[in-house]
Design an enzyme around this catalytic site. Structure first.
Site, PDB file in Angstrom:
ATOM      1  CG  HIS A 234      -7.323  -6.548  -2.675  1.00 37.83           C
ATOM      2  ND1 HIS A 234      -6.546  -6.146  -3.742  1.00 37.83           N
ATOM      3  CD2 HIS A 234      -8.044  -7.596  -3.111  1.00 37.83           C
ATOM      4  CE1 HIS A 234      -6.802  -6.918  -4.782  1.00 37.83           C
ATOM      5  NE2 HIS A 234      -7.711  -7.812  -4.428  1.00 37.83           N
TER       6      HIS A 234
ATOM      7  CE  LYS B  52      -2.128   8.374  -1.948  1.00 40.58           C
ATOM      8  NZ  LYS B  52      -1.673   7.053  -2.363  1.00 40.58           N
ATOM      9  NE  ARG B  53     -12.939   6.754  -1.494  1.00 36.17           N
ATOM     10  CZ  ARG B  53     -14.103   6.120  -1.620  1.00 36.17           C
ATOM     11  NH1 ARG B  53     -14.400   5.492  -2.738  1.00 36.17           N
ATOM     12  NH2 ARG B  53     -14.996   6.136  -0.639  1.00 36.17           N
TER      13      ARG B  53
ATOM     14  CE  LYS C  11      -6.295   5.200   0.601  1.00 35.63           C
ATOM     15  NZ  LYS C  11      -5.481   4.305  -0.253  1.00 35.63           N
TER      16      LYS C  11
ATOM     17  CB  THR D  94      -2.599   0.719  -8.286  1.00 33.68           C
ATOM     18  OG1 THR D  94      -3.798   1.286  -7.761  1.00 33.68           O
ATOM     19  CG2 THR D  94      -2.561  -0.763  -7.998  1.00 33.68           C
TER      20      THR D  94
ATOM     21  CE  LYS E 129      -3.592   3.264 -11.808  1.00 30.94           C
ATOM     22  NZ  LYS E 129      -4.875   3.418 -11.080  1.00 30.94           N
TER      23      LYS E 129
END
Ligand code: GL7
Length: 833
Positions: A368, A559-560, A565, A667, A671
């Site tokens: 992952h 998100k985290r 990111k 993910t 969504k």
């Protein structure tokens, strides 16, 4: 004992008429909660309702177990240290198809249905995408009627609750069990003993063979807690089996009898510690002994549980891999490879070669992450002290494995060192990803790009050795929770036009493509989004006191919090837009609300400062009278499944802006798209495939590609040059450095800005201009409401690929070789009495 199960069908506790539901509810309030309405709390009502629904799930659960038992069907076991389930009640109502009816029942009883749903504490037994993926997957497995079990840990404390104090993240423990958990059933009769520590001894068995015995230092008990997992409108109810650690009583007594009361108490406490708390790091190994114990604990319990099932079904051990397909969700359960070997060799006395064949045919491994800091390695001394026997077995696996490599790549010593299960460079480590690769017959990444990068980079040597083991399984998310439950108005708009077949077959949404050209439909679509935004604006006001305008574009990054990111790239753009608006109040841009949400690992200081950066920039902009509400910045506290359910339906724009080559899949991106948000993103993870599906013209692309990132780094990356040559970027950084967003404190963000100027490992500066230009394009596009809505519709109706049903079908076909087993309800052919 034979039993006629028919009477259970029309029972107060099982029947699905409104009257029986009401009666069941009142019975539960009385007989389980021991309350009558005047004294009952909201939690009593929630529990009474939850039990009323659980009662109605049990017939399917028992029928499913019976069917599986009788058919001896092949079973998928999904081993995952995390299952981020989110609240059960609403989801169970959706999957049973009784959401509307139960809402009516509750309201007819004079209660507020939304309040009761909100009363459920969400089981936050995961950090982020990886744990939530496991939850989506077990939903799809049940919906596709695949015999499956989710195996994990019943953490007493899940992911911490985040509050924001003075702009900083504060963590509170997550006491999710404090009000009781109606969804789980403990099964102490299936407890397992797990050994830890100690040493090994050799002995000769009665046939004169040399064997090994593990003499552990302690034993803990694993108690399974089972939760039924319903499929969507099927009879299937699979099981999520989570293990809680306890002290074995007999063991306590031994110490106790020696008069060592405190020793016995200590042992109880340390045993219970194992399942006490979820480690709140995502993609960062903790290196803690307790974490290794957690991993081994749940893996050992789960494998022993499978052996128990094999025995009661009278299936010979040699067919273990035919009965079970075991998926390793990342390396957290990778110790399973060594544990199954140990069980077969030492406890069932199977020969090495047979044991190894069973093992390899049983396991498959999903990777992952591409981040090197996330690849789990355990220092050898630590590993040896917790799992002495496993270390011996790993050495033996390694020596046989390296022999195979030596033959294939004659004389290539460097390759041997790279492939070895033991990292020998300096301090020695056990490499869990290597153990997983060697012990599995299939290895997969979670998006096309990620699977390619695994082959080229992180797992290159394994790919060159066994190309046939490698595949891709692009992630997906369940449309039950992420559309029907969270966005009911959009779901009914869709179902009104094409029926509800899309819920199980998301590709059917494409039938709506022509509607993108229908002005009336576009209006309805816009109105649904608008209403969701109004609801979210109210929520924001309640939680943060900030007023936001539902007319403005809702631009989300949730998100985290992570450097890769790049939440701070988003902030750099906000500052540059702010600056331009100050300079030119006539700038033609639509009003925008920038919303952020996400948790930072408690020990990840840079991430915590990124949160402070967001809130600080927000503080200045939100109260600047010049801006007159044209932009707002909001940090939504405590992003989790529950808040996510409110967020995705209210989004216009989804920020997926990681450095290309870093986000394995994502993910949240799916969504958002499913709920009609447009994406601004890099060619990273599943963004690539989202763009392919929705069409390049309906996606805002910017930034370097993974290849370009690689090339830029290789040629020498100098962020300072970008600062020097791009006056906009320089302006933004200088404002931060001067203290404009920190009440004059030039030091508050110094670490962040210096880090960017001198290192910038995630290439924010290289992508800055491209991002800002792309954001201008977004703003222009939003001004054309018709066109925007058209793109929004096309995003949603072309997101069929990203249903987790598609992912699970592919896993079943290609890796697990598992087939559906439709469930006949017990007593279905008998007359009710
Ligand atoms: C992750 C990846 O970062 C994320 O991109 C992916 O979507 C998810 C599920 O496959 O797995 N890997 C990881 O360690 N965490 C993730 O969310 C925590």
């Amino acid at each position: 004992m034979e039993q006629n199960t028919a009477p259970y069908r029309e029972h107060n506790r099982t029947s699905l008429t409104k009257e029986k539901l009401k009666q069941g509810f009142l019975d539960n309030l009385y007989f389980i909660q021991g309350k009558f309405p005047t004294l009952a709390s909201r939690n009593d009502y929630y529990l009474a309702l939850a039990y009323t629904i659980r009662d109605r799930m049990l017939h399917r659960w028992i029928s499913t177990a019976t069917n599986y038992y009788e058919s001896g069907a092949r079973t998928v076991c999904y081993l995952s240290a995390e299952f981020l389930m989110g609240p059960h009640l609403g989801n169970n109502l959706v999957n049973m198809g009784i959401f509307g009816m139960v809402k009516e029942v509750v309201e007819e009883l004079g209660l507020n249905f939304e309040e009761l749903l909100a009363q459920e504490e969400e089981p936050g037994l995961g950090n982020g995408g990886l744990g939530r993926l496991a939850a989506c997957f077990i939903d799809s497995l049940a919906t596709l009627e695949i015999p499956a079990l989710g195996y994990g840990i019943r953490y007493e404390f899940g992911i911490f609750e985040q509050t924001i104090v003075d702009g900083w993240q504060m963590e509170k423990t997550d006491k999710w069990l404090r009000n009781g958990n109606p969804w789980e059933v403990p099964r102490p009769e299936w407890a397992q003993e797990v050994r830890l520590g100690g040493h090994t001894e050799q002995y000769t068995d009665e046939n004169g063979r040399l064997r090994v015995r593990w003499v552990p230092a302690k034993i803990v008990l694993g108690i399974p807690y089972d939760t039924p997992i319903l499929g969507y409108r099927t009879n299937t109810a699979n099981t999520l089996r989570l293990w809680k650690s306890e002290a074995p009583e007999s063991f306590d007594f031994e110490v106790f009898n020696r008069g060592d009361y405190y020793g016995a108490v200590d042992q109880k406490v340390t045993s219970e510690n194992i399942s006490k708390v979820l480690y709140p790091n995502d993609e960062q190994l903790s290196g803690k002994q307790l974490r290794l114990e957690q991993q081994y604990f749940f893996v050992s319990c789960s494998l022993r549980d499978m052996l128990r099932v094999l025995a009661i079904q009278n299936i010979p051990l040699s067919r273990f891999h035919e009965k079970f397909a075991v998926q390793l969700n990342d390396t957290h359960p990778a110790i399973a490879v060594a544990e199954l070997m140990r069980l077969l060799l030492d406890e069932y006395l199977v020969d090495w070669d047979d044991a190894w064949e069973i093992t390899q045919r049983t396991f498959a491994y999903t990777n992952h992450t591409l981040l090197p800091e996330a690849l789990e390695q355990w220092p050898l001394p630590l590993f040896a002290s917790v799992l002495p026997r496993h270390l011996e077995i790993i050495f033996e696996i390694n020596s046989r494995f390296l022999d195979e490599v030596r033959i294939k790549f004659l004389g290539d010593e460097a390759r041997l060192a790279r492939l070895s299960l033991i990292n020998e460079g300096g301090e020695r480590y056990v490499r869990m990803a290597h153990l997983a690769c060697v012990g599995s017959h299939a290895i997969n990444g979670v998006a096309e790009l990620h699977s390619e990068l695994l082959k080229q980079d992180v797992l290159k040597d394994f790919y060159e050795l066994w190309p046939e083991k490698f595949r891709n399984k692009t992630n997906g998310v369940t449309p039950r929770r992420w559309m029907i439950l969270s966005n009911p108005s959009l779901a009914s708009l869709v179902s009104d036009r094409i029926g509800n077949g899309w819920v199980r077959d998301l590709e059917q949404l494409r039938q709506l493509e022509p509607m993108a050209d229908d002005a009336d439909f576009r209006k309805e679509w816009w109105d649904v989004k608008r209403a969701n935004k109004v609801a979210f604006a109210q929520y924001i006001f309640k939680r943060t006191g900030i007023l936001v305008d539902p007319e403005s574009m809702f631009d989300f990054q949730v998100k985290r919090i992570h450097e890769y990111k790049r939440q701070h790239l988003n902030v750099l753009h906000i500052i540059s837009l702010y600056r331009r608006l100050k300079e030119n109040p006539n700038l033609e841009v639509p009003p925008r609300t920038f919303l952020f949400g996400g948790k930072a690992a408690p020990g990840y200081h840079t991430a915590k400062r990124m949160i402070k950066l967001i809130t600080s920039v927000g503080e200045v902009i939100n109260r600047d009278p010049d801006i007159r509400d044209r932009i707002k910045v909001v940090f939504v506290p405590n992003f989790n499944v529950t808040t996510g359910q409110k967020i995705y339906p209210a989004a216009d724009l989804s920020e997926q802006i990681s450095t290309a080559g870093k986000e394995a899949s994502g993910t949240g991106n799916m969504k958002f798209s499913m709920n009609g948000a447009l994406t601004i993103g890099t060619l990273d993870g599943a963004n690539v495939e989202i763009r392919e599906e929705v069409g390049a013209e309906n996606f805002f692309l910017f930034g370097l590609t993974a290849d370009e990132v690689y090339a830029l780094r290789a040629s020498g990356y100098h962020p300072y040059d970008y600062y020097n040559t791009n006056p906009h970027l320089k302006d933004v950084i200088d404002l931060l450095r001067g203290g404009s967003f920190s009440r004059g404190d030039a030091d508050l963000f110094r670490g962040l800005t210096d880090g960017l100027l001198h290192h910038d490992p995630y290439l924010l500066f290289a992508d800055f201009q491209s991002y800002v230009d792309c954001q201008e394009e977004v703003s222009r596009a939003y001004l054309d409401r018709d066109h925007w809505t058209r793109m929004s519709i096309l995003n949603a109706v072309r997101s069929g690929k990203f249903s987790s049903d598609r992912s699970i079908r592919q896993y079943c076909e290609d890796i697990w070789k598992a087939e559906p087993v439709p469930i006949t309800l017990l007593g279905q052919n008998e007359e009710p009495t």
